[in-house]
Scaffold this motif. Structure first.
Motif, PDB file in Angstrom:
ATOM      1  N   LEU A 213     -16.790  -0.128  25.058  1.00  0.00           N
ATOM      2  CA  LEU A 213     -16.771  -0.768  23.744  1.00  0.00           C
ATOM      3  C   LEU A 213     -17.110  -2.239  23.944  1.00  0.00           C
ATOM      4  O   LEU A 213     -16.294  -3.016  24.448  1.00  0.00           O
ATOM      5  CB  LEU A 213     -15.396  -0.610  23.097  1.00  0.00           C
ATOM      6  N   ILE A 214     -18.312  -2.625  23.568  1.00  0.00           N
ATOM      7  CA  ILE A 214     -18.787  -3.986  23.796  1.00  0.00           C
ATOM      8  C   ILE A 214     -18.075  -4.969  22.863  1.00  0.00           C
ATOM      9  O   ILE A 214     -17.570  -6.011  23.282  1.00  0.00           O
ATOM     10  CB  ILE A 214     -20.304  -4.081  23.607  1.00  0.00           C
ATOM     11  N   THR A 218     -20.441  -2.627  18.499  1.00  0.00           N
ATOM     12  CA  THR A 218     -21.336  -2.009  19.478  1.00  0.00           C
ATOM     13  C   THR A 218     -20.550  -1.284  20.564  1.00  0.00           C
ATOM     14  O   THR A 218     -19.540  -1.797  21.051  1.00  0.00           O
ATOM     15  CB  THR A 218     -22.233  -3.065  20.150  1.00  0.00           C
ATOM     16  N   PHE A 219     -21.032  -0.110  20.945  1.00  0.00           N
ATOM     17  CA  PHE A 219     -20.539   0.545  22.158  1.00  0.00           C
ATOM     18  C   PHE A 219     -21.718   1.150  22.901  1.00  0.00           C
ATOM     19  O   PHE A 219     -22.785   1.400  22.324  1.00  0.00           O
ATOM     20  CB  PHE A 219     -19.475   1.603  21.848  1.00  0.00           C
ATOM     21  N   THR A 220     -21.532   1.346  24.200  1.00  0.00           N
ATOM     22  CA  THR A 220     -22.553   2.003  25.011  1.00  0.00           C
ATOM     23  C   THR A 220     -21.949   3.224  25.681  1.00  0.00           C
ATOM     24  O   THR A 220     -20.729   3.319  25.860  1.00  0.00           O
ATOM     25  CB  THR A 220     -23.113   1.064  26.094  1.00  0.00           C
ATOM     26  N   ALA A 221     -22.807   4.150  26.047  1.00  0.00           N
ATOM     27  CA  ALA A 221     -22.373   5.358  26.751  1.00  0.00           C
ATOM     28  C   ALA A 221     -23.415   5.706  27.799  1.00  0.00           C
ATOM     29  O   ALA A 221     -24.617   5.486  27.592  1.00  0.00           O
ATOM     30  CB  ALA A 221     -22.193   6.517  25.776  1.00  0.00           C
ATOM     31  N   ALA A 222     -22.938   6.231  28.904  1.00  0.00           N
ATOM     32  CA  ALA A 222     -23.848   6.657  29.974  1.00  0.00           C
ATOM     33  C   ALA A 222     -23.274   7.892  30.656  1.00  0.00           C
ATOM     34  O   ALA A 222     -22.060   8.064  30.732  1.00  0.00           O
ATOM     35  CB  ALA A 222     -24.052   5.535  30.991  1.00  0.00           C
ATOM     36  N   ILE A 223     -24.178   8.726  31.135  1.00  0.00           N
ATOM     37  CA  ILE A 223     -23.786   9.925  31.869  1.00  0.00           C
ATOM     38  C   ILE A 223     -24.449   9.875  33.239  1.00  0.00           C
ATOM     39  O   ILE A 223     -25.680   9.713  33.343  1.00  0.00           O
ATOM     40  CB  ILE A 223     -24.199  11.207  31.122  1.00  0.00           C
ATOM     41  N   TYR A 224     -23.634   9.982  34.284  1.00  0.00           N
ATOM     42  CA  TYR A 224     -24.116   9.963  35.665  1.00  0.00           C
ATOM     43  C   TYR A 224     -23.980  11.363  36.253  1.00  0.00           C
ATOM     44  O   TYR A 224     -22.970  12.049  36.039  1.00  0.00           O
ATOM     45  CB  TYR A 224     -23.314   8.981  36.502  1.00  0.00           C
ATOM     46  N   GLN A 225     -24.993  11.768  36.997  1.00  0.00           N
ATOM     47  CA  GLN A 225     -24.984  13.071  37.654  1.00  0.00           C
ATOM     48  C   GLN A 225     -25.131  12.834  39.154  1.00  0.00           C
ATOM     49  O   GLN A 225     -26.154  12.300  39.605  1.00  0.00           O
ATOM     50  CB  GLN A 225     -26.112  13.949  37.113  1.00  0.00           C
ATOM     51  N   HIS A 226     -24.072  13.159  39.906  1.00  0.00           N
ATOM     52  CA  HIS A 226     -24.035  12.913  41.351  1.00  0.00           C
ATOM     53  C   HIS A 226     -24.325  11.444  41.655  1.00  0.00           C
ATOM     54  O   HIS A 226     -25.076  11.111  42.593  1.00  0.00           O
ATOM     55  CB  HIS A 226     -25.026  13.822  42.065  1.00  0.00           C
ATOM     56  N   GLY A 227     -23.744  10.561  40.848  1.00  0.00           N
ATOM     57  CA  GLY A 227     -23.859   9.130  41.080  1.00  0.00           C
ATOM     58  C   GLY A 227     -25.100   8.482  40.517  1.00  0.00           C
ATOM     59  O   GLY A 227     -25.215   7.252  40.526  1.00  0.00           O
ATOM     60  N   LYS A 228     -26.051   9.262  40.017  1.00  0.00           N
ATOM     61  CA  LYS A 228     -27.290   8.716  39.471  1.00  0.00           C
ATOM     62  C   LYS A 228     -27.237   8.757  37.945  1.00  0.00           C
ATOM     63  O   LYS A 228     -26.889   9.778  37.354  1.00  0.00           O
ATOM     64  CB  LYS A 228     -28.481   9.523  39.984  1.00  0.00           C
ATOM     65  N   ARG A 229     -27.567   7.634  37.312  1.00  0.00           N
ATOM     66  CA  ARG A 229     -27.534   7.587  35.856  1.00  0.00           C
ATOM     67  C   ARG A 229     -28.611   8.507  35.281  1.00  0.00           C
ATOM     68  O   ARG A 229     -29.805   8.302  35.502  1.00  0.00           O
ATOM     69  CB  ARG A 229     -27.738   6.149  35.362  1.00  0.00           C
ATOM     70  N   ALA A 230     -28.167   9.510  34.530  1.00  0.00           N
ATOM     71  CA  ALA A 230     -29.091  10.496  33.959  1.00  0.00           C
ATOM     72  C   ALA A 230     -29.544  10.109  32.558  1.00  0.00           C
ATOM     73  O   ALA A 230     -30.676  10.406  32.156  1.00  0.00           O
ATOM     74  CB  ALA A 230     -28.426  11.873  33.933  1.00  0.00           C
ATOM     75  N   SER A 234     -26.942   3.107  23.354  1.00  0.00           N
ATOM     76  CA  SER A 234     -26.084   2.139  22.665  1.00  0.00           C
ATOM     77  C   SER A 234     -26.059   2.520  21.194  1.00  0.00           C
ATOM     78  O   SER A 234     -27.044   3.039  20.656  1.00  0.00           O
ATOM     79  CB  SER A 234     -26.610   0.713  22.830  1.00  0.00           C
ATOM     80  N   VAL A 235     -24.911   2.299  20.566  1.00  0.00           N
ATOM     81  CA  VAL A 235     -24.753   2.552  19.135  1.00  0.00           C
ATOM     82  C   VAL A 235     -24.251   1.260  18.510  1.00  0.00           C
ATOM     83  O   VAL A 235     -23.268   0.677  18.974  1.00  0.00           O
ATOM     84  CB  VAL A 235     -23.765   3.705  18.875  1.00  0.00           C
ATOM     85  N   HIS A 236     -24.952   0.836  17.456  1.00  0.00           N
ATOM     86  CA  HIS A 236     -24.686  -0.491  16.901  1.00  0.00           C
ATOM     87  C   HIS A 236     -24.495  -0.409  15.389  1.00  0.00           C
ATOM     88  O   HIS A 236     -25.287   0.209  14.672  1.00  0.00           O
ATOM     89  CB  HIS A 236     -25.852  -1.432  17.221  1.00  0.00           C
ATOM     90  N   LEU A 237     -23.433  -1.040  14.922  1.00  0.00           N
ATOM     91  CA  LEU A 237     -23.143  -1.139  13.493  1.00  0.00           C
ATOM     92  C   LEU A 237     -23.794  -2.393  12.934  1.00  0.00           C
ATOM     93  O   LEU A 237     -23.664  -3.469  13.506  1.00  0.00           O
ATOM     94  CB  LEU A 237     -21.630  -1.207  13.274  1.00  0.00           C
ATOM     95  N   GLY A 238     -24.485  -2.235  11.801  1.00  0.00           N
ATOM     96  CA  GLY A 238     -25.068  -3.394  11.147  1.00  0.00           C
ATOM     97  C   GLY A 238     -26.563  -3.488  11.293  1.00  0.00           C
ATOM     98  O   GLY A 238     -27.138  -4.570  11.196  1.00  0.00           O
ATOM     99  N   ALA A 239     -27.223  -2.361  11.521  1.00  0.00           N
ATOM    100  CA  ALA A 239     -28.679  -2.348  11.636  1.00  0.00           C
ATOM    101  C   ALA A 239     -29.281  -1.819  10.345  1.00  0.00           C
ATOM    102  O   ALA A 239     -28.580  -1.374   9.450  1.00  0.00           O
ATOM    103  CB  ALA A 239     -29.109  -1.473  12.817  1.00  0.00           C
TER     104      ALA A 239
END
Length: 308
Positions: A213-214, A218-230, A234-239
């Motif tokens: 939660l920035i 704004t918040f960001t999300a990421a998914i890593y698979q075996h340590g590598k970002r897959a 980002s999701v932003h309010l106010g666009a």
């Protein structure tokens, strides 16, 4: 849908004292004959609610047997069948299309911005139906007279005056209403992503979900698979223009709404507020979404690279 999952049907039956008793197939005891028990309840019911969605229409048992029996009693005037549209599906082309469905205008419950309002509308309409079948009385709780046992039910039967059921008025939504709905939606999507990432990680070895939660917008999300970002987002309010009345999704975790892959904005009809995507991620298809629907749309965009 398997026969063991025929819970998409709810039968409501009135007791002699004027109360409502509900029945569904989860009340069938072990060892009972399933078909015979369901048939008996359909024959005894005064009001039959069919919980309609695509799985209901696809079920041979629900569609061909249960619905057919229920409609036979409805056409004979022995019972009242009410389709309750749970999820959007092509129910209008079936025999149910001849009936007035609930919630209002046959709008699927999952397409309402607020599910509680949808279920409340269903409850109000079913209550009016039950009262119309007994228009001369209603049961009103009263205090027990002196000396009466505490367990003794005490009711008063009173006359009910006839009235119209056409009482719906057009609703007006202010800028404050829309802004609050937009902020509530952003908070819902943030919680949805955080818990979904946790569950994804718990179910899949080697997968790690990261939620950040920035700030309040704004918040960001990421998914890593075996340590590598897959994948990331980002999701932003106010666009969405000078009024900032949208929530933007971007495949770039560093984006703050200045560029995006999808955008949902708040719109309304004469009864409720809802969300409308621009359709950039769905080839121009603009649909009506609830808060959960918008969250699922964004989540699907994030996880898609891992599912193909």
């Amino acid at each position: 849908m398997e026969r063991s999952n025929i819970r998409d049907r709810l039968i409501v039956r009135k007791r002699h004292e004027g109360l409502i008793e509900s029945w569904h197939d989860r009340r069938i005891v072990a060892g009972a004959r399933l078909d015979a028990e369901i048939d008996q309840q359909i024959k005894a019911a005064d009001v039959i609610l069919l919980l309609v969605r695509s799985s209901f229409l696809a079920s041979r048992y629900c569609y061909t047997i249960e619905m057919t029996r229920a409609l036979e009693r409805h056409r004979a005037g022995e019972a009242h069948v009410v389709p309750v549209i749970v999820r959007g599906c092509d129910w209008q082309s079936t025999p149910l299309g001849e009936l007035l469905a609930v919630p209002k205008d046959g709008k699927a419950i999952t397409s309402w911005p607020n599910y509680d309002e949808a279920y409340a509308d269903v409850a109000r309409q079913i209550r009016r139906l039950v009262q119309s079948r007994q228009p001369h009385v209603q049961v009103k709780p009263q205090a027990a007279p002196p000396g009466a046992p505490l367990s003794a039910p005490v009711v008063e039967v009173v006359k009910t005056a006839p009235r119209s059921s056409n009482l719906r008025l057009k609703k007006e939504f202010s800028e404050l209403d829309r802004d609050e709905f937009l902020h509530q939606t952003f908070s819902f999507i943030a919680r949805f992503f955080e818990t979904s990432l946790q569950e994804l990680q718990a179910r899949n070895p080697g997968v790690h979900g990261q939620f950040r939660l920035i700030d309040a917008n704004t918040f960001t999300a990421a998914i890593y698979q075996h340590g590598k970002r897959a994948c990331e987002c980002s999701v932003h309010l106010g666009a969405g223009g000078f009024r900032g009345n949208g929530i933007a999704y971007s495949n770039d975790a560093s984006s703050r709404g200045n560029s995006y892959n999808e955008l949902v904005t708040v719109e309304s009809d004469d009864q409720a507020m809802f969300l409308r995507p621009m359709g950039m991620a769905t080839f121009g298809e603009r649909q009506t979404l609830t808060q959960e629907g918008a969250a699922e749309l964004f989540w699907g965009m994030l996880i898609r690279p891992l599912q193909h």
